[in-house]
Design a protein around this motif. Structure first.
Motif, PDB file in Angstrom:
ATOM      1  N   ILE A 103      47.304  40.961  31.360  1.00 14.69           N
ATOM      2  CA  ILE A 103      47.141  40.514  32.742  1.00 14.69           C
ATOM      3  C   ILE A 103      48.224  41.086  33.645  1.00 14.69           C
ATOM      4  O   ILE A 103      47.973  41.450  34.801  1.00 14.69           O
ATOM      5  CB  ILE A 103      47.135  38.971  32.808  1.00 14.69           C
ATOM      6  N   LYS A 104      49.449  41.188  33.140  1.00 15.08           N
ATOM      7  CA  LYS A 104      50.569  41.679  33.952  1.00 15.08           C
ATOM      8  C   LYS A 104      50.478  43.178  34.228  1.00 15.08           C
ATOM      9  O   LYS A 104      50.968  43.644  35.262  1.00 15.08           O
ATOM     10  CB  LYS A 104      51.887  41.360  33.249  1.00 15.08           C
ATOM     11  N   LYS A 105      49.877  43.926  33.324  1.00  6.29           N
ATOM     12  CA  LYS A 105      49.788  45.379  33.495  1.00  6.29           C
ATOM     13  C   LYS A 105      48.398  45.738  34.010  1.00  6.29           C
ATOM     14  O   LYS A 105      47.429  45.750  33.259  1.00  6.29           O
ATOM     15  CB  LYS A 105      50.081  46.079  32.169  1.00  6.29           C
ATOM     16  N   LYS A 106      48.318  46.047  35.296  1.00  6.00           N
ATOM     17  CA  LYS A 106      47.022  46.269  35.938  1.00  6.00           C
ATOM     18  C   LYS A 106      46.247  47.416  35.298  1.00  6.00           C
ATOM     19  O   LYS A 106      45.038  47.331  35.143  1.00  6.00           O
ATOM     20  CB  LYS A 106      47.232  46.529  37.426  1.00  6.00           C
ATOM     21  N   TRP A 107      46.949  48.482  34.940  1.00  4.00           N
ATOM     22  CA  TRP A 107      46.268  49.627  34.362  1.00  4.00           C
ATOM     23  C   TRP A 107      45.637  49.282  33.024  1.00  4.00           C
ATOM     24  O   TRP A 107      44.533  49.740  32.699  1.00  4.00           O
ATOM     25  CB  TRP A 107      47.234  50.804  34.198  1.00  4.00           C
ATOM     26  N   LEU A 108      46.315  48.433  32.241  1.00  7.16           N
ATOM     27  CA  LEU A 108      45.782  48.018  30.946  1.00  7.16           C
ATOM     28  C   LEU A 108      44.610  47.060  31.130  1.00  7.16           C
ATOM     29  O   LEU A 108      43.586  47.166  30.440  1.00  7.16           O
ATOM     30  CB  LEU A 108      46.894  47.358  30.125  1.00  7.16           C
ATOM     31  N   ASP A 154      37.932  45.183  43.160  1.00  6.24           N
ATOM     32  CA  ASP A 154      38.498  44.286  44.177  1.00  6.24           C
ATOM     33  C   ASP A 154      39.785  43.644  43.665  1.00  6.24           C
ATOM     34  O   ASP A 154      40.794  43.580  44.381  1.00  6.24           O
ATOM     35  CB  ASP A 154      37.498  43.182  44.538  1.00  6.24           C
ATOM     36  N   TYR A 155      39.739  43.144  42.448  1.00  9.25           N
ATOM     37  CA  TYR A 155      40.907  42.478  41.867  1.00  9.25           C
ATOM     38  C   TYR A 155      42.062  43.462  41.710  1.00  9.25           C
ATOM     39  O   TYR A 155      43.216  43.131  42.002  1.00  9.25           O
ATOM     40  CB  TYR A 155      40.535  41.877  40.510  1.00  9.25           C
ATOM     41  N   MET A 156      41.756  44.667  41.240  1.00  9.43           N
ATOM     42  CA  MET A 156      42.788  45.678  41.079  1.00  9.43           C
ATOM     43  C   MET A 156      43.413  46.062  42.418  1.00  9.43           C
ATOM     44  O   MET A 156      44.585  46.426  42.494  1.00  9.43           O
ATOM     45  CB  MET A 156      42.197  46.934  40.419  1.00  9.43           C
TER      46      MET A 156
END
Length: 425
Positions: free
Chosen positions: A310-315, A203-205
């Motif tokens: 936090i800034k890099k969604k994939w990470l 959901d967050y992603m």
């Protein structure tokens, strides 16, 4: 199914079957759990209504895994107690899981990360390929009694795929299927209780507002089921044969960070894998000073790179996926076990770490532009395949496994204390 997907899945399947080919000759581990997990009164009785009722209502040796028991009964009904067929079906289930990993990552990248198809297919391909041949994942494939891991992962991945489809289409049939697969997944292994947390991560992603009441209405059935499943697990563990250790809270705190680091290290560099990894100190002993470096290092790492994660969604997704699916095995909660970590418990969680490396490789390096880096990647994948193929021999029979365990313990400096401990238990 387009040609790219067909090609990718065919290659993954062929590689996996080559790596796990020796398994078909393996025997039951009669000096370990196979003799009571697989060959037992429930499997003997076969498919009867009374047996089905007993499987659903009873705990067996401190475990509740009715789907896993029905799986054994199904194989035994057709092939008897022939270890060859149990192993062949196990490899087949692992193949299905690799395909599901591919589909899950493909859908995640397309719908959640909004990437192009070719890029999504490449990331999904290498994530699923590494998952399928990774040495950490050989234990539940080679050991029949560990099939709970394979089965729970199958239905767990199906639940995740259906949940992403639900978010994309808003079709409640996919939400219903998500709940069904979640329930069946727990029926195979208790680790499925983490599913609500993973759904919230997706959901967050997907940039859904977690403060929206609709999101929590969707999660209420999942959370209720997870709580009920947790209570079932606690009750089943409560009637087991007793805890193997009695570590204090502060000791478990130190052990949890060490365990976490070990799982990450063995996911990235899987060497000296073993069935058993003895605890670094015994209950009541002084905690080695070096163990405090792990929580200290964790705090430093979060301080330095927390904002970047936090800034890099994939990470963030990869790390969170790993943590969600490994947290129950970090020795925070007392469990009856002889080993501080177990390869099989990382089966699903390694998807997160592998996804990070695969995504970052395509993001910052790429295969076509940098021949040197791509060569390193292929060498690494070949190393994983060769290590898995060679390490499988440990699981061929009880004699090989016993020798491997004995050699591992003898390498320890506190060998005499460990021998005394295992003899007592």
């Amino acid at each position: 199914m387009n040609l790219v997907t067909l090609r990718n899945l065919s290659f993954i399947t062929i590689c996996q079957l080559i790596v796990f080919y020796p398994v078909k000759e393996f025997k039951f581990q009669m000096q370990w759990d196979d003799y009571w997990v697989v060959i037992n009164e429930y499997t003997d009785r076969g498919f009867t209504l009374r047996n089905f009722e007993l499987i659903l209502s009873n705990y067996y040796h401190g475990q509740y895994a009715p789907i896993n028991e029905l799986y054994y009964i199904l194989i035994k009904t057709f092939y008897g107690y022939d270890a060859t067929y149990f192993h062949i079906v196990g490899v087949f289930i692992h193949t299905i899981n690799a395909i599901l990993v591919y589909v899950f990552i493909l859908h995640f990248c397309k719908f959640i990360l909004q990437l192009g198809f070719v890029r999504c297919a490449n990331i999904a391909f290498f994530t699923a390929l590494v998952f399928s041949i990774h040495p950490l994942n050989l234990e539940p494939v080679a050991w029949i009694a560990a099939s709970k891991i394979l089965l729970y992962s199958t239905f767990y991945l199906l639940a995740l795929i259906c949940y992403i489809r639900f978010l994309k289409t808003k079709g409640y049939i996919f939400y219903f299927l998500t709940l069904v697969f979640f329930i069946v997944s727990f029926g195979a292994k208790e680790q499925a209780v983490t599913f609500p947390a993973c759904a919230l991560l997706i959901d967050y992603m997907a940039n859904r507002n977690l403060k929206t009441p609709q999101i929590w209405k969707e999660k209420v059935p999942m959370i209720i089921l997870s709580i009920l499943f947790g209570l079932v697990t606690i009750q089943s563990q409560g009637i087991s044969s007793g805890d193997f250790d009695h570590y204090s809270l502060i000791e478990r705190f130190a052990l949890s960070f060490f365990t976490f680091a070990e799982y990450i290290a063995k996911t990235i560099i899987p060497i000296r894998l073993s069935y058993i990894y003895p605890f670094p100190f015994l209950p009541g002993e002084s905690i080695p000073f070096w163990m405090w470096l792990y929580p200290f290092g964790f705090i430093i790492s979060i301080t330095l790179i927390g904002k970047s994660i936090i800034k890099k969604k994939w990470l963030l997704f990869g790390l969170s996926f790993f943590v969600i699916h490994i947290v129950l095995t970090l020795n925070i909660i007392g469990m009856s076990r002889h080993s501080i970590i177990a390869d099989r418990y990382a089966y699903l969680s390694i998807i997160g770490i592998v996804f990070i490396f695969t995504y970052s490789f395509y993001e910052y390096v790429g295969f076509k532009k940098h021949l040197f880096h791509s060569s390193i990647a292929y060498i690494y994948i070949s190393f994983l395949a060769i290590y898995t193929y060679n390490h499988l021999a440990v699981w061929e029979n009880s004699k090989n496994l016993k020798t491997e365990i004995s050699d591992e313990i003898k390498r320890r400096l506190d060998y005499d204390k460990l021998i005394k401990k295992y003899e007592e238990k």
